[in-house]
Design a protein around this motif. Sequence first.
Motif, PDB file in Angstrom:
ATOM      1  N   ALA A  73       1.048  -1.111   0.105  1.00  0.00           N
ATOM      2  CA  ALA A  73      -0.116   0.024  -0.029  1.00  0.00           C
ATOM      3  C   ALA A  73       0.773   1.258  -0.031  1.00  0.00           C
ATOM      4  CB  ALA A  73      -0.781  -0.030   1.169  1.00  0.00           C
ATOM      5  N   MET A  74       2.025   1.244   0.723  1.00  0.00           N
ATOM      6  CA  MET A  74       2.797   2.548   0.831  1.00  0.00           C
ATOM      7  C   MET A  74       3.819   2.632  -0.681  1.00  0.00           C
ATOM      8  SD  MET A  74       4.193   2.723   4.818  1.00  0.00           S
ATOM      9  CE  MET A  74       4.873   0.940   4.848  1.00  0.00           C
ATOM     10  N   GLY A  75       3.902   1.363  -0.844  1.00  0.00           N
ATOM     11  CA  GLY A  75       4.637   1.288  -2.213  1.00  0.00           C
ATOM     12  C   GLY A  75       3.740   1.942  -3.466  1.00  0.00           C
ATOM     13  N   ALA A  76       2.504   1.568  -3.392  1.00  0.00           N
ATOM     14  CA  ALA A  76       1.776   1.877  -4.538  1.00  0.00           C
ATOM     15  C   ALA A  76       1.368   3.299  -4.374  1.00  0.00           C
ATOM     16  CB  ALA A  76       0.453   1.135  -4.283  1.00  0.00           C
ATOM     17  N   LEU A  77       1.365   4.046  -2.924  1.00  0.00           N
ATOM     18  CA  LEU A  77       0.991   5.284  -2.766  1.00  0.00           C
ATOM     19  C   LEU A  77       2.255   6.069  -3.401  1.00  0.00           C
ATOM     20  CD1 LEU A  77      -0.301   7.802  -1.667  1.00  0.00           C
ATOM     21  CD2 LEU A  77       0.798   7.193   0.743  1.00  0.00           C
ATOM     22  N   CYS A  78       3.510   5.688  -3.329  1.00  0.00           N
ATOM     23  CA  CYS A  78       4.398   6.560  -3.962  1.00  0.00           C
ATOM     24  C   CYS A  78       4.329   6.340  -5.324  1.00  0.00           C
ATOM     25  CB  CYS A  78       5.768   5.743  -3.607  1.00  0.00           C
ATOM     26  SG  CYS A  78       6.377   5.951  -1.736  1.00  0.00           S
ATOM     27  N   PHE A  79       3.988   5.289  -6.072  1.00  0.00           N
ATOM     28  CA  PHE A  79       3.618   5.340  -7.503  1.00  0.00           C
ATOM     29  C   PHE A  79       2.674   6.294  -7.844  1.00  0.00           C
ATOM     30  CE2 PHE A  79       0.556   3.850 -10.659  1.00  0.00           C
ATOM     31  CZ  PHE A  79       1.473   4.234 -11.786  1.00  0.00           C
ATOM     32  N   HIS A  80       1.603   6.389  -7.040  1.00  0.00           N
ATOM     33  CA  HIS A  80       0.554   7.439  -7.259  1.00  0.00           C
ATOM     34  C   HIS A  80       0.925   8.860  -7.082  1.00  0.00           C
ATOM     35  CE1 HIS A  80      -2.530   4.256  -7.898  1.00  0.00           C
ATOM     36  NE2 HIS A  80      -2.387   3.800  -6.695  1.00  0.00           N
ATOM     37  N   LEU A  81       1.956   9.138  -6.221  1.00  0.00           N
ATOM     38  CA  LEU A  81       2.667  10.302  -6.152  1.00  0.00           C
ATOM     39  C   LEU A  81       3.594  10.704  -7.186  1.00  0.00           C
ATOM     40  CD1 LEU A  81       3.027  10.397  -2.575  1.00  0.00           C
ATOM     41  CD2 LEU A  81       1.231  11.510  -3.616  1.00  0.00           C
ATOM     42  N   GLY A  82       4.047   9.735  -8.069  1.00  0.00           N
ATOM     43  CA  GLY A  82       5.034   9.932  -9.319  1.00  0.00           C
ATOM     44  C   GLY A  82       6.261   9.421  -8.978  1.00  0.00           C
ATOM     45  N   TYR A  83       6.398   8.542  -7.957  1.00  0.00           N
ATOM     46  CA  TYR A  83       7.719   7.624  -7.921  1.00  0.00           C
ATOM     47  C   TYR A  83       7.892   6.413  -7.938  1.00  0.00           C
ATOM     48  CZ  TYR A  83       8.244  12.379  -5.699  1.00  0.00           C
ATOM     49  OH  TYR A  83       8.272  13.940  -5.780  1.00  0.00           O
ATOM     50  N   ILE A  84       8.821   5.752  -8.737  1.00  0.00           N
ATOM     51  CA  ILE A  84       9.459   4.401  -8.361  1.00  0.00           C
ATOM     52  C   ILE A  84      10.246   4.304  -7.250  1.00  0.00           C
ATOM     53  CG2 ILE A  84      10.513   2.642  -9.655  1.00  0.00           C
ATOM     54  CD1 ILE A  84       7.698   2.792 -10.553  1.00  0.00           C
ATOM     55  N   VAL A  85       9.762   3.332  -6.378  1.00  0.00           N
ATOM     56  CA  VAL A  85      10.591   3.267  -5.243  1.00  0.00           C
ATOM     57  C   VAL A  85      10.764   1.819  -4.833  1.00  0.00           C
ATOM     58  CG1 VAL A  85       9.633   5.032  -4.136  1.00  0.00           C
ATOM     59  CG2 VAL A  85       8.459   2.961  -3.978  1.00  0.00           C
ATOM     60  N   MET A  86      11.676   1.654  -3.841  1.00  0.00           N
ATOM     61  CA  MET A  86      12.046   0.320  -3.401  1.00  0.00           C
ATOM     62  C   MET A  86      12.052   0.708  -1.743  1.00  0.00           C
ATOM     63  SD  MET A  86      15.786  -2.014  -3.595  1.00  0.00           S
ATOM     64  CE  MET A  86      15.254  -2.062  -5.293  1.00  0.00           C
ATOM     65  N   THR A  87      11.571  -0.358  -0.913  1.00  0.00           N
ATOM     66  CA  THR A  87      11.371  -0.420   0.497  1.00  0.00           C
ATOM     67  C   THR A  87      12.575  -0.158   1.111  1.00  0.00           C
ATOM     68  OG1 THR A  87       9.419  -1.849   0.085  1.00  0.00           O
ATOM     69  CG2 THR A  87      10.653  -1.581   2.507  1.00  0.00           C
ATOM     70  N   ASP A  88      12.773   0.896   1.999  1.00  0.00           N
ATOM     71  CA  ASP A  88      14.080   1.110   2.549  1.00  0.00           C
ATOM     72  C   ASP A  88      14.053   0.477   3.956  1.00  0.00           C
ATOM     73  OD1 ASP A  88      16.575   1.862   3.678  1.00  0.00           O
ATOM     74  OD2 ASP A  88      15.999   4.074   3.437  1.00  0.00           O
ATOM     75  N   ALA A 160       3.319   3.244 -18.079  1.00  0.00           N
ATOM     76  CA  ALA A 160       3.824   3.576 -16.664  1.00  0.00           C
ATOM     77  C   ALA A 160       4.637   4.760 -16.510  1.00  0.00           C
ATOM     78  CB  ALA A 160       4.357   2.441 -16.186  1.00  0.00           C
ATOM     79  N   THR A 161       5.632   4.938 -17.427  1.00  0.00           N
ATOM     80  CA  THR A 161       6.427   5.990 -17.410  1.00  0.00           C
ATOM     81  C   THR A 161       5.537   7.420 -17.607  1.00  0.00           C
ATOM     82  OG1 THR A 161       8.189   4.846 -18.371  1.00  0.00           O
ATOM     83  CG2 THR A 161       8.318   7.357 -18.745  1.00  0.00           C
ATOM     84  N   GLU A 162       4.627   7.333 -18.624  1.00  0.00           N
ATOM     85  CA  GLU A 162       3.664   8.299 -18.843  1.00  0.00           C
ATOM     86  C   GLU A 162       2.795   8.631 -17.393  1.00  0.00           C
ATOM     87  OE1 GLU A 162      -0.033   9.730 -21.643  1.00  0.00           O
ATOM     88  OE2 GLU A 162       1.076   7.883 -21.892  1.00  0.00           O
ATOM     89  N   LEU A 163       2.266   7.449 -16.886  1.00  0.00           N
ATOM     90  CA  LEU A 163       1.571   7.808 -15.661  1.00  0.00           C
ATOM     91  C   LEU A 163       2.423   8.440 -14.531  1.00  0.00           C
ATOM     92  CD1 LEU A 163      -0.921   4.788 -15.564  1.00  0.00           C
ATOM     93  CD2 LEU A 163      -1.501   6.997 -15.661  1.00  0.00           C
ATOM     94  N   LEU A 164       3.512   7.742 -14.308  1.00  0.00           N
ATOM     95  CA  LEU A 164       4.373   8.502 -13.338  1.00  0.00           C
ATOM     96  C   LEU A 164       4.487  10.286 -13.448  1.00  0.00           C
ATOM     97  CD1 LEU A 164       7.214   5.774 -13.113  1.00  0.00           C
ATOM     98  CD2 LEU A 164       5.562   6.381 -11.321  1.00  0.00           C
ATOM     99  N   SER A 165       4.876  10.439 -14.640  1.00  0.00           N
ATOM    100  CA  SER A 165       4.978  11.878 -15.071  1.00  0.00           C
ATOM    101  C   SER A 165       3.784  12.593 -14.594  1.00  0.00           C
ATOM    102  CB  SER A 165       5.430  12.215 -16.424  1.00  0.00           C
ATOM    103  OG  SER A 165       6.525  11.619 -16.644  1.00  0.00           O
ATOM    104  N   ILE A 166       2.626  12.265 -15.027  1.00  0.00           N
ATOM    105  CA  ILE A 166       1.342  12.687 -14.923  1.00  0.00           C
ATOM    106  C   ILE A 166       0.949  12.685 -13.367  1.00  0.00           C
ATOM    107  CG2 ILE A 166      -1.259  12.595 -15.064  1.00  0.00           C
ATOM    108  CD1 ILE A 166      -0.445  11.100 -17.893  1.00  0.00           C
ATOM    109  N   ASN A 167       1.173  11.604 -12.685  1.00  0.00           N
ATOM    110  CA  ASN A 167       1.008  11.488 -11.218  1.00  0.00           C
ATOM    111  C   ASN A 167       1.835  12.559 -10.412  1.00  0.00           C
ATOM    112  OD1 ASN A 167      -0.657   9.238 -11.643  1.00  0.00           O
ATOM    113  ND2 ASN A 167       0.832   7.814 -10.751  1.00  0.00           N
ATOM    114  N   LYS A 168       3.224  12.722 -10.822  1.00  0.00           N
ATOM    115  CA  LYS A 168       4.076  13.639 -10.229  1.00  0.00           C
ATOM    116  C   LYS A 168       3.620  15.182 -10.330  1.00  0.00           C
ATOM    117  CE  LYS A 168       8.309  12.844  -9.666  1.00  0.00           C
ATOM    118  NZ  LYS A 168       9.806  12.456  -9.817  1.00  0.00           N
ATOM    119  N   LEU A 169       3.231  15.573 -11.765  1.00  0.00           N
ATOM    120  CA  LEU A 169       2.500  16.603 -12.185  1.00  0.00           C
ATOM    121  C   LEU A 169       1.250  17.080 -11.574  1.00  0.00           C
ATOM    122  CD1 LEU A 169       3.042  18.895 -14.247  1.00  0.00           C
ATOM    123  CD2 LEU A 169       1.464  17.692 -15.618  1.00  0.00           C
ATOM    124  N   LYS A 170       0.399  16.223 -11.121  1.00  0.00           N
ATOM    125  CA  LYS A 170      -0.925  16.609 -10.748  1.00  0.00           C
ATOM    126  C   LYS A 170      -1.101  16.427  -9.355  1.00  0.00           C
ATOM    127  CE  LYS A 170      -3.444  15.517 -14.855  1.00  0.00           C
ATOM    128  NZ  LYS A 170      -4.553  15.107 -15.591  1.00  0.00           N
TER     129      LYS A 170
END
Length: 180
Positions: A73-88, A160-170
């Motif tokens: 859920a936290m990782g998906a939230l990061c994607f929805h915010l425009g970031y590809i992440v790995m759990t730290d 996915a790359t397009e969605l990340l940009s859109i997510n970060k922008l919005k």
Amino acid sequence: MDPNLREASTHGYEIHHDTCFGCGKNNSLGLVADFTFHDDTGEVNFPYTFKRLYNGAPGFVHGGILSTILDEAMGALCFHLGYIVMTDTMSFKFHKATPVEKELLVRAWPIRKEKRKVLLECELTSLDRSLLYVKGEGAFHILPPRFFGEKLTGGKNALATELLSINKLKRTHLFERIAT
């Protein structure tokens, strides 16, 4: 396509492959969770019912499965915010034994963004939020764009790359809202 005209993501499966353990619709042993983002609250939240298959003690969800759905859920939230992440790092406090086969509420929300990390909190509660089962927090390392390849997206790289940009922008304003 103009990124201002395209909708931001709302579901976890929009970026991941169909056999992902967390969100894949074609993984019969997986969680098959939706990881729905809500722009009005700036969080991922969705109802979820754990299958009996995920028993730890009879009738209760295994702690590893609880950790997994909250990590996802936290990782998906990061994607929805425009970031590809790995759990730290992540940590959880298990308040009550969590029942299987009962509809519950999964939530994750952003706390702040640092230079290369996103910090979030999450919880698993009863649907009406009167019972807290698990509360957690996580730090997620932001991966560089070059890391984002076919192996992470299951063939959905361009979308996915397009969605990340859109997510970060919005949705960049969500971190600004938190900071105030």
